[in-house]
Design a protein around this motif. Structure first.
Motif, short mmCIF file in Angstrom:
data_model
loop_
_atom_site.label_atom_id
_atom_site.label_comp_id
_atom_site.label_asym_id
_atom_site.label_seq_id
_atom_site.Cartn_x
_atom_site.Cartn_y
_atom_site.Cartn_z
N LYS A 20 0.52 -0.70 0.22
CA LYS A 20 -0.27 -0.41 0.13
C LYS A 20 1.03 1.18 -0.22
O LYS A 20 1.70 0.98 -0.11
CB LYS A 20 -1.30 -0.02 0.69
N CYS A 23 2.08 2.34 3.48
CA CYS A 23 2.09 0.83 5.24
C CYS A 23 2.86 -0.20 4.08
O CYS A 23 3.36 -0.13 3.05
CB CYS A 23 1.40 0.08 6.03
N CYS A 25 1.41 -3.52 4.21
CA CYS A 25 -0.20 -4.09 3.65
C CYS A 25 0.20 -4.43 2.50
O CYS A 25 0.86 -3.60 1.41
CB CYS A 25 -1.12 -3.30 4.07
N VAL A 37 -4.67 -5.54 7.07
CA VAL A 37 -4.82 -3.72 7.18
C VAL A 37 -3.30 -3.89 8.52
O VAL A 37 -3.37 -4.79 8.71
CB VAL A 37 -5.95 -3.69 7.73
N CYS A 38 -3.11 -2.21 8.84
CA CYS A 38 -2.43 -2.51 10.16
C CYS A 38 -2.48 -0.95 10.89
O CYS A 38 -3.52 -0.38 10.31
CB CYS A 38 -0.79 -2.16 10.11
N CYS A 41 -2.90 1.85 7.73
CA CYS A 41 -4.41 1.72 6.86
C CYS A 41 -5.66 1.77 7.48
O CYS A 41 -6.50 2.51 7.15
CB CYS A 41 -3.83 1.05 5.77
ZN ZN Z 1 -1.80 -1.08 6.24
#
Ligand code: ZN
Ligand code: ADP
Ligand code: MG
Length: 479
Positions: A20, A23, A25, A37-38, A41
């Motif tokens: 992304k 990040c 991901c 996801v993290c 994001c």
């Molecule tokens: Zn992320």
């Protein structure tokens, strides 16, 4: 009074990166909801974004492909709004200092080249996706933070067909450049359609109506085919159109009001404090420039001009990129061997090779030898060594065996017989066996000659040179 439409498109395209925008991901379509996801994001407080360099490269590459200038100073801004699919409550975008500006796209429209100028292409981030179920709604943040390029056109588009062709050309360029997979089914391309009408001859633009979030190009075309007459009818009735946002109802085939200018957001843009301005160096830009490819339309026109191909053949090689590459490699071989018949090579690839690949499940990699062997086959036909019909059999063999056409015609004894001694014997035999036809020909029935020629071809198992046979038969019959 006559009215004309004025259209400008804002096209959002997901960039083809592994991860992304801010990040690590995965940028991946179709994963189970909220698995890519993290904290970054998901917009958790206190996290810091790190720009994805490949996304910056693809942005600039798109700029090059769209004939844009690349400013040496660009920056990121926060566009503030509250909506469930944007958990940060802002979207990072480029507001007044975008990464690419002032370009254009050329494309074919009704047999001519049309041009739409590009205002800018700026980098931003995608948001999550809302889903509405019977009793509840859900948000999937897998898409949140995916790098998104917004390509803004000047209001140069004058009708629905032009909008449609522009979008197709844009998509083709992005796929060609490796910038995006531009897969509509996966929502990788979305488009806002801005349209107004004005009396023909008037310079000033009419009130801009924006149709939001279109996800098919045919939908854009249909929406415009509805919206343009609607606006013209309204102003003809003396109504004053006002700037507003509308939505397209694909089932009903109409647009309806979403919000008027008074209800428009104030996004309160301000510079993103967590990201440095983007200031590419000469070396960095030069490296991106090496990734620029020939544009699809340029490629098509070059194929038509350099290889004397009809438009349809050239288009086939543009759409089917691997086949187009195979064609050019085959022509290199042909050139090395001193040949020039590009059209004949195109015919073998488009009419024969494609069908054989489908039939056998083989790939172009499996038949690399044909890059040398097709020019050889073309030369044998052009020199009259084998007929077109025999060439078809030779092709079937060499496709399967990998042998050269020369080896094949020797092994299968298919070489065309032009040697008059051998052909005279065939002709004498045929005349003797068909006295009635010989008589008909002498009595002035020209068609009888074709019959006799056919018999000689049959006797020679298709190997006789038909032109030479015709000459010999005529000579003998008239003697
Ligand atoms: Zn992320
Ligand atoms: P906004 O800031 O509201 O997004 P812009 O002026 O940046 O508006 O324009 C957005 C898009 O709308 C551009 O593609 C532009 O070419 C197009 N556009 C602007 N004004 C008009 C108009 N009056 N009629 C049709 N299209 C327009
Ligand atoms: Mg807009």
């Amino acid at each position: 009074m006559e009215y004309e439409a004025v259209i400008g498109l804002e096209t959002h395209v997901q960039l083809k990166t592994k991860s992304k925008m801010w990040c690590g991901c995965a940028n991946e379509f179709g994963a189970p909801p909220n698995t890519n996801v993290c904290p970054v994001c998901l917009g958790m407080p206190g996290v810091l974004p790190v720009a994805n360099e490949e996304a910056l490269r693809l942005t600039v590459l798109t700029g090059f492909l769209l004939n844009c200038s690349i400013p040496r100073y660009a920056k990121f801004d926060r566009k503030n709004y509250f909506y469930p699919d944007a958990s940060k409550n802002y979207q990072v975008t480029q507001y007044d200092k975008p990464s690419t500006i002032a370009g254009f796209v050329d494309f074919e429209l009704e047999g001519k080249t049309a041009r739409v100028r590009i205002t800018r292409a700026h980098l931003e981030e995608d948001v999550g996706k809302n889903s509405h179920f019977d009793r509840h709604s859900g948000v999937d943040f897998n898409r949140a933070g995916v790098p998104l390029l917004e390509i803004v056109s000047e209001p140069d588009i004058t009708g629905s067909e032009m909008a449609y062709e522009y979008l197709n050309a844009l998509k083709e360029i992005l796929i060609y450049g490796g910038v995006s997979d531009a897969d509509m089914e996966k929502g990788m391309v979305r488009c806002d359609v801005n349209v107004s009408v004005r009396p023909v001859g008037q310079k000033e633009l009419g009130a801009k109506i924006e149709i939001k979030n279109m996800n098919t190009f045919s939908g854009v075309r249909r929406a415009l085919d509805y919206e343009i007459p609607r606006q013209i009818e309204a102003v003809k009735k003396g109504e004053k159109l006002r700037q507003e946002t509308r939505r397209w109802d694909d089932v009903a085939g109409i647009t309806t009001v979403m919000r008027t200018k008074e209800e428009a957001h104030d996004y309160r843009y301000f510079p993103e404090p967590d990201l440095m301005p983007f200031m590419p160096t000469d070396a960095w830009l030069a490296e991106v420039k090496t990734r620029v490819v020939e544009l699809p339309l340029a490629r098509k026109l070059r194929f038509m001009k350099d290889y004397q191909l009809p438009a349809a053949d050239a288009q086939t090689f543009v759409w089917d990129v691997p086949l187009g590459k195979f064609f050019e490699a085959t022509l290199d071989q042909q050139k090395k061997a001193g040949g020039t018949n590009g059209k004949a090579v195109a015919n073998w690839l488009i009419n024969n090779l494609r069908a054989k690949l489908t039939e056998t499940g083989k790939s172009l990699d499996d038949v690399q030898h044909l890059q040398q062997h097709i020019p050889e086959l073309v030369a044998m036909v052009d020199e009259g060594k084998i007929s077109n019909k025999i060439a078809q059999d030779v092709f079937t063999d060499i496709f399967a065996t990998g042998e050269s056409p020369k080896e094949n015609v020797v092994r299968t004894n298919r070489i065309q017989v032009s040697d008059t001694g051998a052909l005279e014997k065939f002709c004498e035999e045929v005349i003797a066996a068909n006295p009635k036809s010989a008589e008909d020909f002498r009595a002035g029935k020209a068609a009888a000659l074709n019959f006799l020629k056919g018999q000689v071809m049959k006797l020679s198992k298709g190997k006789a040179n038909p032109a030479v046979v015709g000459e010999i038969l005529e000579k003998k019959l008239k003697a």
